[in-house]
Design a protein around this motif. Structure first.
Motif, PDB file in Angstrom:
ATOM      1  N   PHE A 120       0.840  -1.198   0.000  1.00 43.16           N
ATOM      2  CA  PHE A 120       0.000   0.000   0.000  1.00 43.16           C
ATOM      3  C   PHE A 120       0.878   1.252   0.000  1.00 43.16           C
ATOM      4  O   PHE A 120       1.825   1.351   0.768  1.00 43.16           O
ATOM      5  CB  PHE A 120      -0.909   0.035   1.234  1.00 43.16           C
ATOM      6  CG  PHE A 120      -1.965  -1.036   1.228  1.00 43.16           C
ATOM      7  CD1 PHE A 120      -3.215  -0.777   0.695  1.00 43.16           C
ATOM      8  CD2 PHE A 120      -1.708  -2.295   1.743  1.00 43.16           C
ATOM      9  CE1 PHE A 120      -4.187  -1.759   0.679  1.00 43.16           C
ATOM     10  CE2 PHE A 120      -2.669  -3.280   1.732  1.00 43.16           C
ATOM     11  CZ  PHE A 120      -3.917  -3.013   1.194  1.00 43.16           C
ATOM     12  N   ARG A 121       0.531   2.171  -0.886  1.00 42.40           N
ATOM     13  CA  ARG A 121       1.226   3.450  -0.875  1.00 42.40           C
ATOM     14  C   ARG A 121       0.826   4.258   0.355  1.00 42.40           C
ATOM     15  O   ARG A 121       1.637   4.991   0.923  1.00 42.40           O
ATOM     16  CB  ARG A 121       0.898   4.248  -2.141  1.00 42.40           C
ATOM     17  CG  ARG A 121       1.368   3.604  -3.435  1.00 42.40           C
ATOM     18  CD  ARG A 121       1.114   4.528  -4.633  1.00 42.40           C
ATOM     19  NE  ARG A 121       1.569   3.915  -5.866  1.00 42.40           N
ATOM     20  CZ  ARG A 121       0.797   3.193  -6.669  1.00 42.40           C
ATOM     21  NH1 ARG A 121      -0.463   3.004  -6.352  1.00 42.40           N
ATOM     22  NH2 ARG A 121       1.288   2.660  -7.765  1.00 42.40           N
ATOM     23  N   VAL A 152      -0.854  -0.639  -4.188  1.00 41.96           N
ATOM     24  CA  VAL A 152       0.118  -0.615  -5.287  1.00 41.96           C
ATOM     25  C   VAL A 152      -0.453  -1.338  -6.495  1.00 41.96           C
ATOM     26  O   VAL A 152      -0.318  -0.895  -7.626  1.00 41.96           O
ATOM     27  CB  VAL A 152       1.450  -1.259  -4.840  1.00 41.96           C
ATOM     28  CG1 VAL A 152       2.393  -1.421  -6.035  1.00 41.96           C
ATOM     29  CG2 VAL A 152       2.105  -0.417  -3.762  1.00 41.96           C
ATOM     30  N   GLY A 153      -1.134  -2.448  -6.261  1.00 46.29           N
ATOM     31  CA  GLY A 153      -1.691  -3.230  -7.365  1.00 46.29           C
ATOM     32  C   GLY A 153      -3.185  -3.058  -7.484  1.00 46.29           C
ATOM     33  O   GLY A 153      -3.735  -2.013  -7.153  1.00 46.29           O
ATOM     34  N   ALA A 154      -3.861  -4.106  -7.941  1.00 46.35           N
ATOM     35  CA  ALA A 154      -5.303  -4.053  -8.136  1.00 46.35           C
ATOM     36  C   ALA A 154      -6.016  -3.944  -6.793  1.00 46.35           C
ATOM     37  O   ALA A 154      -5.606  -4.524  -5.801  1.00 46.35           O
ATOM     38  CB  ALA A 154      -5.781  -5.303  -8.883  1.00 46.35           C
ATOM     39  N   ALA A 155      -7.107  -3.199  -6.805  1.00 43.48           N
ATOM     40  CA  ALA A 155      -7.833  -2.935  -5.560  1.00 43.48           C
ATOM     41  C   ALA A 155      -8.373  -4.216  -4.935  1.00 43.48           C
ATOM     42  O   ALA A 155      -8.342  -4.387  -3.726  1.00 43.48           O
ATOM     43  CB  ALA A 155      -8.969  -1.941  -5.818  1.00 43.48           C
ATOM     44  N   ARG A 156      -8.878  -5.141  -5.766  1.00 39.18           N
ATOM     45  CA  ARG A 156      -9.468  -6.361  -5.203  1.00 39.18           C
ATOM     46  C   ARG A 156      -8.408  -7.215  -4.525  1.00 39.18           C
ATOM     47  O   ARG A 156      -8.660  -7.838  -3.492  1.00 39.18           O
ATOM     48  CB  ARG A 156     -10.190  -7.159  -6.291  1.00 39.18           C
ATOM     49  CG  ARG A 156     -11.436  -6.454  -6.792  1.00 39.18           C
ATOM     50  CD  ARG A 156     -12.408  -7.418  -7.439  1.00 39.18           C
ATOM     51  NE  ARG A 156     -13.655  -6.731  -7.769  1.00 39.18           N
ATOM     52  CZ  ARG A 156     -14.639  -6.557  -6.913  1.00 39.18           C
ATOM     53  NH1 ARG A 156     -14.516  -7.004  -5.679  1.00 39.18           N
ATOM     54  NH2 ARG A 156     -15.741  -5.935  -7.281  1.00 39.18           N
ATOM     55  N   GLY A 213      -7.764   4.695  -7.370  1.00 33.81           N
ATOM     56  CA  GLY A 213      -6.976   3.693  -6.683  1.00 33.81           C
ATOM     57  C   GLY A 213      -7.226   3.580  -5.198  1.00 33.81           C
ATOM     58  O   GLY A 213      -6.376   3.098  -4.476  1.00 33.81           O
ATOM     59  N   LEU A 214      -8.382   4.006  -4.678  1.00 34.87           N
ATOM     60  CA  LEU A 214      -8.676   3.906  -3.256  1.00 34.87           C
ATOM     61  C   LEU A 214      -9.422   2.622  -2.964  1.00 34.87           C
ATOM     62  O   LEU A 214     -10.220   2.156  -3.768  1.00 34.87           O
ATOM     63  CB  LEU A 214      -9.533   5.085  -2.800  1.00 34.87           C
ATOM     64  CG  LEU A 214      -8.857   6.441  -2.773  1.00 34.87           C
ATOM     65  CD1 LEU A 214      -9.889   7.514  -2.530  1.00 34.87           C
ATOM     66  CD2 LEU A 214      -7.771   6.490  -1.714  1.00 34.87           C
ATOM     67  N   THR A 215      -9.155   2.045  -1.809  1.00 29.24           N
ATOM     68  CA  THR A 215      -9.897   0.865  -1.397  1.00 29.24           C
ATOM     69  C   THR A 215     -10.132   0.940   0.101  1.00 29.24           C
ATOM     70  O   THR A 215      -9.393   1.603   0.822  1.00 29.24           O
ATOM     71  CB  THR A 215      -9.116  -0.424  -1.767  1.00 29.24           C
ATOM     72  OG1 THR A 215      -9.925  -1.541  -1.481  1.00 29.24           O
ATOM     73  CG2 THR A 215      -7.811  -0.520  -0.995  1.00 29.24           C
TER      74      THR A 215
END
Length: 409
Positions: free
Chosen positions: A12-13, A31-35, A401-403
């Protein structure tokens, strides 16, 4: 909780926690895909709680991108609280951001999101009635008491009882800066415990007559199955009060104060029926404010999304221009070596021409990319640019890009 944030580590950034009495939520910029990031969060939450993933997953909700943004704004505005419009959550959102900053896990995106959520919460409470009026019996009793007696800072109030409702009344009195709050209960240890928790004074039940003679008001909230204050208890102390009125707030079910007490001269008695009518009116006012609060949330969500999209557009444009400049510089260097013998002025002309060609070629794509920043197909545009120009940036898929993952009870 503090130990959880560093665990987000390289996956995570940015990350932040929001923990209240009925929710535990983790917000992150992966950093990668949200899921994949949500699955990682769930695994780590399970580790923190000493549970298996299978045990935890039924209690988890996951939101991404716009839904995550809108959810936090709803939380800050009090629409997702157990008590509609409660105000404590606004401070908790700010504390969450402060904790993430102290842990070094936040960054520009979550800082902007949480700051904007706090702004939305303040707007909701200043522009609507979402938090106006008491909505708990204890607070309603104190509010009505303040109307009867005015400023409570010079008043002494006796709270009869030591249960949950009595404690809410004690806390409300402390919030309203009552001069003195006395706690009395048939169980002295229970009265003492309540007093210690809230910085008040406990009195033994045998001193009830003396207390009735001295205080300005009484809030009674025991769990007794019958009345505990009768006319014969109150009448003898009225002379000692020298004409000063005694205000009694009976918020117990069944009643703590016998109705005959209200007929005594110098006594003002309010019961739970009057308070519940006030609570109903206040709650109706709050529910009537929900559509206006949702308008504020919608507006503020768009502000956040525009900022996030604009930030992504700027980053992509900067990388695109840097890539074009590097290619142009490499080609320019090769050309100038072949054109051996050009003087410095001629070389400068060739260099400026190369830069102008790059600028003109990128002008329209840059303009289009920025103009699409707030559109629904922005991610598609970004992914196409990354793919077509061979950029190093990851395809965005979900531009902001938020989760967020969390659980409540």
């Amino acid at each position: 909780l503090a130990a959880f944030l560093p665990w987000c580590g390289p996956d995570f950034r940015e990350s932040a926690l929001l923990s209240t009495c009925n929710r535990f939520e983790v917000y992150g910029v992966p950093v990668g895909a949200a899921r994949d990031a949500c699955a990682l969060m769930v695994g780590r939450l399970a580790d923190v709680g000493g549970l298996t993933r299978e045990e935890l997953e039924p209690h988890i909700y996951q939101k991404e991108d716009r839904e995550a943004v809108e959810h936090l704004l709803r939380v800050a505005c009090g629409l997702d609280s157990q008590l509609l419009g409660e105000t404590q959550i606004l401070g908790q959102v700010s504390q969450s951001l402060a904790a993430a900053r102290a842990s070094g896990t936040t960054g520009p995106q979550l800082t902007y999101l949480f700051s904007r959520a706090a702004h939305a919460g303040k707007r909701a409470r200043s522009e609507t009635e979402i938090s106006r009026g008491a909505t708990s019996i204890g607070h309603a009793a104190v509010t009505l008491l303040e109307k009867e007696l005015g400023d409570l800072s010079a008043r002494t109030v006796l709270v009869v009882g030591a249960g949950e409702i009595a404690e809410l009344a004690v806390r409300a009195l402390c919030e309203h800066a009552a001069s003195e709050v006395w706690c009395i209960n048939r169980s002295m240890p229970a009265a003492q415990a309540l007093a210690v928790r809230n910085g008040c004074r406990a009195r033994p039940w045998a001193e009830l007559p003396q207390a009735l003679a001295s205080v300005d008001a009484v809030i009674s909230a025991t769990g007794a199955p019958h009345a505990v204050i009768y006319a014969e208890d109150v009448e003898p102390v009225l002379e000692r009060r020298q004409g000063l009125p005694l205000v009694l707030m009976d918020i117990a079910v069944p009643r703590d104060v016998d109705l005959a007490v209200g007929a005594l001269p110098g006594v003002v008695l309010h019961d739970i029926d009057k308070l519940e009518a006030t609570l109903d009116r206040n709650l109706r006012r709050r529910w009537a404010s929900v559509p206006r609060v949702e308008d504020i949330i919608s507006t503020e969500t768009e502000v956040v999304m525009d900022w996030l999209h604009g930030r992504d557009a700027k980053q992509l444009v900067a990388e695109l221009r840097e890539r074009a400049r590097s290619v142009a510089d490499a080609e320019l260097g090769g050309a100038l070596r072949k054109l051996n013998g050009l003087d410095e002025d001629a070389q400068e002309i060739v260099a400026r021409m190369a830069n102008r060609i790059v600028g003109k070629l990128l002008h329209q794509p840059t303009k289009r990319l920025k103009s699409r920043a707030s559109s629904e197909d922005f991610a598609t545009y970004c992914d196409a640019v990354v793919d077509l120009f061979g950029l190093t940036g990851e395809p965005l898929h979900k531009p902001e890009g938020l989760t967020e993952a969390g659980g409540g009870g």
